[in-house]
Write a protein that holds these residues in place. Structure first.
Motif, PDB file in Angstrom:
ATOM      1  N   GLY A 113       0.793  -1.233   0.000  1.00 44.22           N
ATOM      2  CA  GLY A 113       0.000   0.000   0.000  1.00 44.22           C
ATOM      3  C   GLY A 113       0.821   1.277   0.000  1.00 44.22           C
ATOM      4  N   TYR A 114       2.106   1.184   0.263  1.00 45.61           N
ATOM      5  CA  TYR A 114       2.983   2.359   0.320  1.00 45.61           C
ATOM      6  C   TYR A 114       3.900   2.473  -0.894  1.00 45.61           C
ATOM      7  N   GLN A 115       4.021   1.439  -1.681  1.00 43.47           N
ATOM      8  CA  GLN A 115       5.009   1.408  -2.766  1.00 43.47           C
ATOM      9  C   GLN A 115       4.788   2.490  -3.826  1.00 43.47           C
ATOM     10  N   GLU A 116       3.560   2.602  -4.323  1.00 41.99           N
ATOM     11  CA  GLU A 116       3.304   3.600  -5.366  1.00 41.99           C
ATOM     12  C   GLU A 116       3.475   5.020  -4.841  1.00 41.99           C
ATOM     13  N   TYR A 166       6.252   7.203  -6.755  1.00 48.06           N
ATOM     14  CA  TYR A 166       5.924   8.339  -7.610  1.00 48.06           C
ATOM     15  C   TYR A 166       4.647   9.098  -7.239  1.00 48.06           C
ATOM     16  N   LYS A 167       3.669   8.436  -6.641  1.00 50.28           N
ATOM     17  CA  LYS A 167       2.378   9.104  -6.440  1.00 50.28           C
ATOM     18  C   LYS A 167       2.436  10.255  -5.437  1.00 50.28           C
ATOM     19  N   ASN A 168       3.242  10.144  -4.406  1.00 51.02           N
ATOM     20  CA  ASN A 168       3.352  11.260  -3.467  1.00 51.02           C
ATOM     21  C   ASN A 168       3.935  12.485  -4.166  1.00 51.02           C
ATOM     22  N   ALA A 169       4.965  12.286  -4.964  1.00 49.36           N
ATOM     23  CA  ALA A 169       5.570  13.404  -5.698  1.00 49.36           C
ATOM     24  C   ALA A 169       4.578  13.981  -6.707  1.00 49.36           C
ATOM     25  N   LEU A 170       3.859  13.123  -7.392  1.00 44.94           N
ATOM     26  CA  LEU A 170       2.870  13.575  -8.366  1.00 44.94           C
ATOM     27  C   LEU A 170       1.766  14.382  -7.682  1.00 44.94           C
ATOM     28  N   ARG A 171       1.302  13.916  -6.539  1.00 44.18           N
ATOM     29  CA  ARG A 171       0.257  14.618  -5.788  1.00 44.18           C
ATOM     30  C   ARG A 171       0.746  15.989  -5.310  1.00 44.18           C
ATOM     31  N   VAL A 172       1.983  16.039  -4.833  1.00 45.77           N
ATOM     32  CA  VAL A 172       2.513  17.272  -4.253  1.00 45.77           C
ATOM     33  C   VAL A 172       2.928  18.281  -5.322  1.00 45.77           C
ATOM     34  N   PHE A 173       3.593  17.811  -6.386  1.00 51.86           N
ATOM     35  CA  PHE A 173       4.186  18.727  -7.358  1.00 51.86           C
ATOM     36  C   PHE A 173       3.518  18.726  -8.726  1.00 51.86           C
ATOM     37  N   GLY A 174       2.572  17.822  -8.939  1.00 52.60           N
ATOM     38  CA  GLY A 174       1.914  17.765 -10.239  1.00 52.60           C
ATOM     39  C   GLY A 174       2.741  16.993 -11.247  1.00 52.60           C
TER      40      GLY A 174
END
Length: 177
Positions: free
Chosen positions: A150-153, A157-165
């Motif tokens: 549950g933490y891998q994506e 990449y998903k945390n960076a995508l959510r934060v920075f677009g």
């Protein structure tokens, strides 16, 4: 304006102060492993309670052996000698480095899963040689793969995508020679 900095453990309280002083700025930090170890619990608390602060687990810090980030510490006078020293050290110590990285970073990822992301910092010119770069990506992917599913994506990449677009979209192809 967003910014990144590299605090030491003894200044972790100032990280909290800075994040709170600039609530509209996105702030990323990364730390050497010994500083992370000394401040882990406080860092997790700050990450959980601060909307604008994030942690980057950078490739250069994942390949770590005997208190050294080997990509920096094995830099020699030439690219060829740096690459040779790195490949030899990396290949002969891969499992040990991966196990240590999982042990060191898993508490952080589990403690603040939405606030931790993988980063690309590698540094010296030789680290972008294909044989070195591929190894850095390999150990990074293996580290991410050792985290709870549950933490891998999020970490990858998903945390960076959510934060920075999604970043920039190029209007035309750029050729690099």
């Amino acid at each position: 304006l967003h910014f990144m900095f590299h605090p030491v453990a003894s200044k972790i309280g100032q990280v909290d102060q800075i994040a709170k002083a600039y609530p509209n700025q996105k702030i990323i930090i990364h730390m050497y492993r010994d500083d992370l170890d000394k401040s882990m619990n406080r860092l997790i608390e700050i990450l959980k309670n601060t909307d604008n602060l994030y942690f980057s687990i950078d490739a250069a810090h994942i390949a770590h052996l005997n208190n050294q980030d080997i990509v920096y510490d094995l830099e020699k006078s030439t690219i060829a000698s740096s690459k040779s020293a790195f490949i030899s050290t990396f290949d002969s110590n891969y499992k040990k480095m991966l196990l240590a990285a999982v042990s060191d970073y898993k508490p952080l990822v589990e403690g603040a899963p939405d606030k931790v992301m993988w980063g690309t910092e590698m540094g010296p010119d030789y680290s972008y040689e294909p044989e070195v770069y591929d190894r850095m990506i390999k150990i990074s992917r293996e580290l991410i793969g050792q985290m709870k599913p549950g933490y891998q994506e999020g970490l990858g990449y998903k945390n960076a995508l959510r934060v920075f677009g999604p970043g920039l979209k190029l209007e035309k192809e750029i050729l690099v020679h």
